[in-house]
Design an enzyme around this catalytic site. Structure first.
Site, PDB file in Angstrom:
ATOM      1  N   GLU A   1      35.101  89.917  41.383  1.00 26.99           N
ATOM      2  CA  GLU A   1      34.006  90.635  42.060  1.00 26.99           C
ATOM      3  C   GLU A   1      33.344  89.730  43.105  1.00 26.99           C
ATOM      4  O   GLU A   1      32.597  90.195  43.946  1.00 26.99           O
ATOM      5  CB  GLU A   1      32.895  91.007  41.051  1.00 26.99           C
ATOM      6  CG  GLU A   1      33.270  92.070  40.057  1.00 26.99           C
ATOM      7  CD  GLU A   1      32.252  92.114  38.896  1.00 26.99           C
ATOM      8  OE1 GLU A   1      31.153  91.512  38.998  1.00 26.99           O
ATOM      9  OE2 GLU A   1      32.599  92.725  37.880  1.00 26.99           O
TER      10      GLU A   1
ATOM     11  N   ASP B   1      36.617  76.227  27.877  1.00 27.38           N
ATOM     12  CA  ASP B   1      36.823  75.398  26.691  1.00 27.38           C
ATOM     13  C   ASP B   1      37.604  76.173  25.622  1.00 27.38           C
ATOM     14  O   ASP B   1      37.337  77.359  25.384  1.00 27.38           O
ATOM     15  CB  ASP B   1      35.436  75.023  26.144  1.00 27.38           C
ATOM     16  CG  ASP B   1      35.484  73.948  25.077  1.00 27.38           C
ATOM     17  OD1 ASP B   1      35.950  72.841  25.379  1.00 27.38           O
ATOM     18  OD2 ASP B   1      35.064  74.210  23.927  1.00 27.38           O
TER      19      ASP B   1
HETATM   20  C1  NOJ Z   1      37.272  70.843  23.826  1.00 24.81           C
HETATM   21  C2  NOJ Z   1      36.324  69.904  24.492  1.00 24.81           C
HETATM   22  O1  NOJ Z   1      36.985  69.288  25.555  1.00 24.81           O
HETATM   23  C3  NOJ Z   1      35.881  68.935  23.426  1.00 24.81           C
HETATM   24  O2  NOJ Z   1      35.182  67.857  23.956  1.00 24.81           O
HETATM   25  C4  NOJ Z   1      35.047  69.696  22.422  1.00 24.81           C
HETATM   26  O3  NOJ Z   1      34.694  68.833  21.369  1.00 24.81           O
HETATM   27  C5  NOJ Z   1      35.838  70.867  21.849  1.00 24.81           C
HETATM   28  N1  NOJ Z   1      36.547  71.602  22.855  1.00 24.81           N
HETATM   29  C6  NOJ Z   1      34.919  71.819  21.140  1.00 24.81           C
HETATM   30  O4  NOJ Z   1      34.133  72.507  22.075  1.00 24.81           O
END
Ligand code: NOJ
Length: 547
Positions: free
Chosen positions: A262, A210
Site C-alpha cells: 500500500e 524476527d
Molecule cells: C531472534 C533474534 O535475533 C534474537 O536476538 C532473539 O533472542 C530471538 N529472535 C527471540 O526474539
C-alpha cells in the site's frame, strides 16, 4: 520509454545497528537513538545503503529488547518517538534507508495483553491471543508437551491463578518472559497490521522480521522427537520441528506484503528464518511474500573453498528460482563474530557462544585475516549483503566477559553451560583514547569492553590505509561504482581448487581459502586486497582485479 528504476534492495548493503551497543548519547552505558543519529555520517562515509535497527521499543530488556512490551513506542532507554523521527530524517537526508525490527512471534510478559491474559479466566478472549494450555499429569503439574526453549529449558511456564493456586501453562519458544502469540487469533493479525502501518507511516523503509519461521505451530502441539531431527541447523531444530517452518506462516507474509504494497518507495520485508535447505527458505521470498531472507546457510558455511562454491551456487540458484536476490551475511547479534568464528577449531553450535572455558578458541590473527578475506569475498557477490556493526572494524568476539557481567538469557537458562551471545554484543569502540573508547561520554558500557579494543577504535583505523575499516570502505565504494552486486557470477574454473575464483563484469575475484592454496597473482590491476600481497596471493586473502 524509460525502464523502471531497479529495486534498491536487490543489491543493497544493509548495516545492522544493535542500538544498545552502537553509541550512547545519554551516558547511561546503553546505546540510544541519539547516538545513532550522531554517527550516521560515519555510516554514509563507510558506503552502506541502508541501516537495520534491532529493537528499540518499550521493553523490560530481558532479551535485550526482543521482549517487546509496546510495539509502537520507543523505550526511554533509547529515547523518544521524536528521536526516532530525527534519526530517520537524517538517515534519509544522507541517502540511507531505515529498516526496523518487528517481533511478531511473541511479546514481553509485561505487554498489556499478556498481563490481561494472566488476570482473565481460562478460555477467555484475553488468553486466546497467546498459547495457554492445561498441564499434563494428575494435577496439571507437567508441561503440555515436551518442547524445549531455544534458550534452554522447557518452552512452557506454569501460571499462578489470582487466588494463588497453580494455573495453566503458557508457551514461550524463547525466554519465559517472551510468551508466544497465537497467530490463528484475529486480534493478533489485526494488531500487527497496525504495528506495520505505524512504522511505515513514520518513514520506515521496511522490516526485518524476527523468527519469521516460528509463528504457526502444528495443530494439537504434538510432542517432538528431538533425536530424530537430523536436519537441525546451527543448534536450532530442523524443519521437522512442529513449531518451525509450518506452511501457515506463508499466509501471514502474504497479508503483510499486501500492507507493505500500500506504501510507495519500495519498502521491504526481510525474513529471519532459520530454515534448511535453501530451497525451503526460498519459499519465504516468493513474489507475493517477503523481499529478502537472511542467508544463514551462507553464514554457517565453513571457511573451505568447496563448501563456499557449493553454497554460493545453491543460493543464487534457489533464490533465483523465485525471482529473489540472494543475500549474504557473516555476522549478527546472535552468532560468534566471524573474525573469531572462522578460526574456531572445535564445534560451536549457533547460540552457544564462546567464553574463557570453551574448546577450540580462535587465534585472533588468523581470525582477522580470514574475516577480511571472507568479507571482501562476500561484498563482491551478486545480491544484497548484510554487515553487522563492528565487523568493519574487524572486531573479534569478546571472550573474557566475567560471569557476573553476562546478560544473555541463554547463559541463565542453561546455568552457564552455554555462554550465549553477549560476546558479539559488546559496545563499539569509537575513539582509542576516550573513556569506554568513545561509546559513551561517561565511560559507562553495559558490557565490559576488552582492553585490547583501543587498537580496533574507529578513529585509529580511519587514518590507517591498511586497516580493516579502510578495506571495508574501499570494498563498499568499489562495489557500488563497479555495479558488482548486479552482475551474473561466472566461475573461473582454471584457478587452483582451494581458491574461490569468479568473474563479475570485467572484475575477477580470487579468494585463497584453503591453507595450501597460495597462488601467483594473475596479471591485471589490483583494485583491492584484503591483506598484504606480493606477486603471490597468500592463504586467507581475497583480491579484486581488473584484467
Ligand atoms: C531472534 C533474534 O535475533 C534474537 O536476538 C532473539 O533472542 C530471538 N529472535 C527471540 O526474539
Amino acid at each position: 520509454m524509460t525502464s523502471p528504476a531497479p529495486e534498491w534492495w536487490r543489491t543493497a548493503v544493509i548495516y545492522q545497528i544493535y542500538p544498545r551497543s552502537f553509541a550512547d548519547a545519554s551516558g547511561d552505558g546503553i546505546g540510544d537513538l541519539g547516538g545513532i543519529t550522531a554517527h550516521l555520517d560515519d555510516l554514509a562515509e563507510l558506503g552502506v545503503d541502508a541501516i537495520w535497527l534491532s529493537p528499540f521499543y518499550v521493553s523490560p530488556q530481558k532479551d535485550a529488547g526482543y521482549d517487546v512490551a509496546d510495539f509502537t513506542d520507543v523505550d526511554p532507554l533509547f529515547g523518544t518517538l521524536d528521536d526516532f523521527d530525527a534519526m530517520v530524517d537524517k538517515a534519509h537526508a544522507l541517502g540511507l534507508r531505515v529498516i526496523v525490527d518487528i517481533v511478531p512471534n511473541h511479546s514481553s510478559d509485561q505487554h498489556a495483553w499478556f498481563q490481561a491474559a494472566l488476570a482473565a479466566p481460562e478460555g477467555s478472549a484475553e488468553r486466546a491471543r497467546y498459547i495457554f494450555r492445561d498441564g499434563k499429569g494428575e494435577h496439571g503439574e507437567l508441561p503440555p508437551n515436551n518442547w524445549d526453549s531455544v534458550f534452554g529449558g522447557p518452552a512452557w511456564t506454569r501460571t499462578t491463578n489470582p487466588d494463588g493456586t497453580p494455573g495453566q501453562w503458557y508457551l514461550h519458544l524463547f525466554d519465559s518472559s517472551q510468551p508466544d502469540f497465537d497467530w490463528s487469533n484475529e486480534d493478533v493479525l489485526n494488531e500487527f497490521d497496525r504495528v506495520l502501518r505505524f512504522w511505515l507511516d513514520r518513514g520506515a523503509d521496511g522490516f526485518r522480521v524476527d523468527v519469521a519461521h516460528g509463528l504457526i505451530k502444528a495443530d494439537g502441539l504434538p510432542d517432538f522427537s528431538y533425536d530424530d531431527d537430523t536436519n537441525s541447523m546451527g543448534g536450532v531444530e530442523g524443519p521437522t520441528a512442529p513449531y518451525w517452518a509450518q506452511e501457515g506462516v506463508h499466509e501471514i507474509w502474504r497479508r503483510w506484503r499486501r500492507v507493505i504494497d500500500e506504501y510507495d518507495g519500495d519498502r521491504i520485508l526481510a525474513a529471519e528464518a532459520w530454515v534448511v535447505p535453501l530451497s525451503r527458505m526460498a519459499k519465504w521470498v516468493r513474489p507475493d511474500e517477503m523481499h529478502q531472507a537472511f542467508n544463514f546457510g551462507y553464514l554457517e558455511t565453513p571457511w573451505k573453498a568447496d563448501a563456499l562454491r557449493t553454497i554460493i551456487d545453491e543460493s543464487i540458484d534457489e533464490f533465483g528460482k523465485v525471482g529473489a536476490p540472494s543475500t549474504w551475511v557473516l555476522s549478527n547479534h546472535d552468532v560468534v563474530r566471524h573474525a573469531s568464528r572462522l578460526a574456531l577449531t572445535a564445534e560451536n553450535p549457533q547460540g552457544h557462544g564462546i567464553g574463557p572455558l570453551s574448546k577450540g578458541l580462535p587465534d585472533p590473527v588468523v581470525g582477522l585475516q580470514r574475516a577480511r578475506a571472507a568479507s571482501t569475498l562476500m561484498l563482491a557477490l551478486p545480491g544484497s549483503a548484510y554487515v553487522y556493526q563492528g565487523e568493519e572494524l574487524g572486531l573479534p568476539e569478546a571472550i573474557d566477559i566475567p560471569d557476573d557481567a553476562r546478560q544473555d538469557p541463554t547463559w541463565f537458562r542453561t546455568e552457564g553451560e552455554r555462554y550465549g551471545r553477549d560476546g558479539c554484543r559488546v559496545p563499539l569502540p569509537w575513539r582509542a583514547d576516550a573513556p569506554a573508547y568513545g561509546f559513551s561520554g561517561t565511560g559507562e558500557a553495559w558490557l565490559p569492553q576488552p582492553v585490547q579494543w583501543a587498537e580496533y577504535a574507529r578513529d585509529a583505523q580511519r587514518s590507517d590505509d591498511s586497516s580493516t575499516l579502510r578495506t571495508y570502505q574501499r570494498a563498499l565504494h568499489l562495489r557500488r561504482e563497479l555495479g558488482l552486486a548486479t552482475h551474473t557470477l561466472e566461475w573461473i574454473t582454471d584457478a587452483p581448487a582451494g581458491v574461490v575464483a569468479f568473474r563479475s563484469g570485467d572484475i575477477e575475484v580470487y579468494s585463497v581459502v584453503d591453507a595450501d592454496a597460495a597462488m601467483t597473482l594473475p596479471d591485471g590491476e589490483v583494485l583491492l586486497a584484503s591483506s598484504e600481497i606480493t606477486d603471490t596471493i597468500p592463504a586467507d586473502t581475497t583480491v579484486w582485479l581488473r584484467r
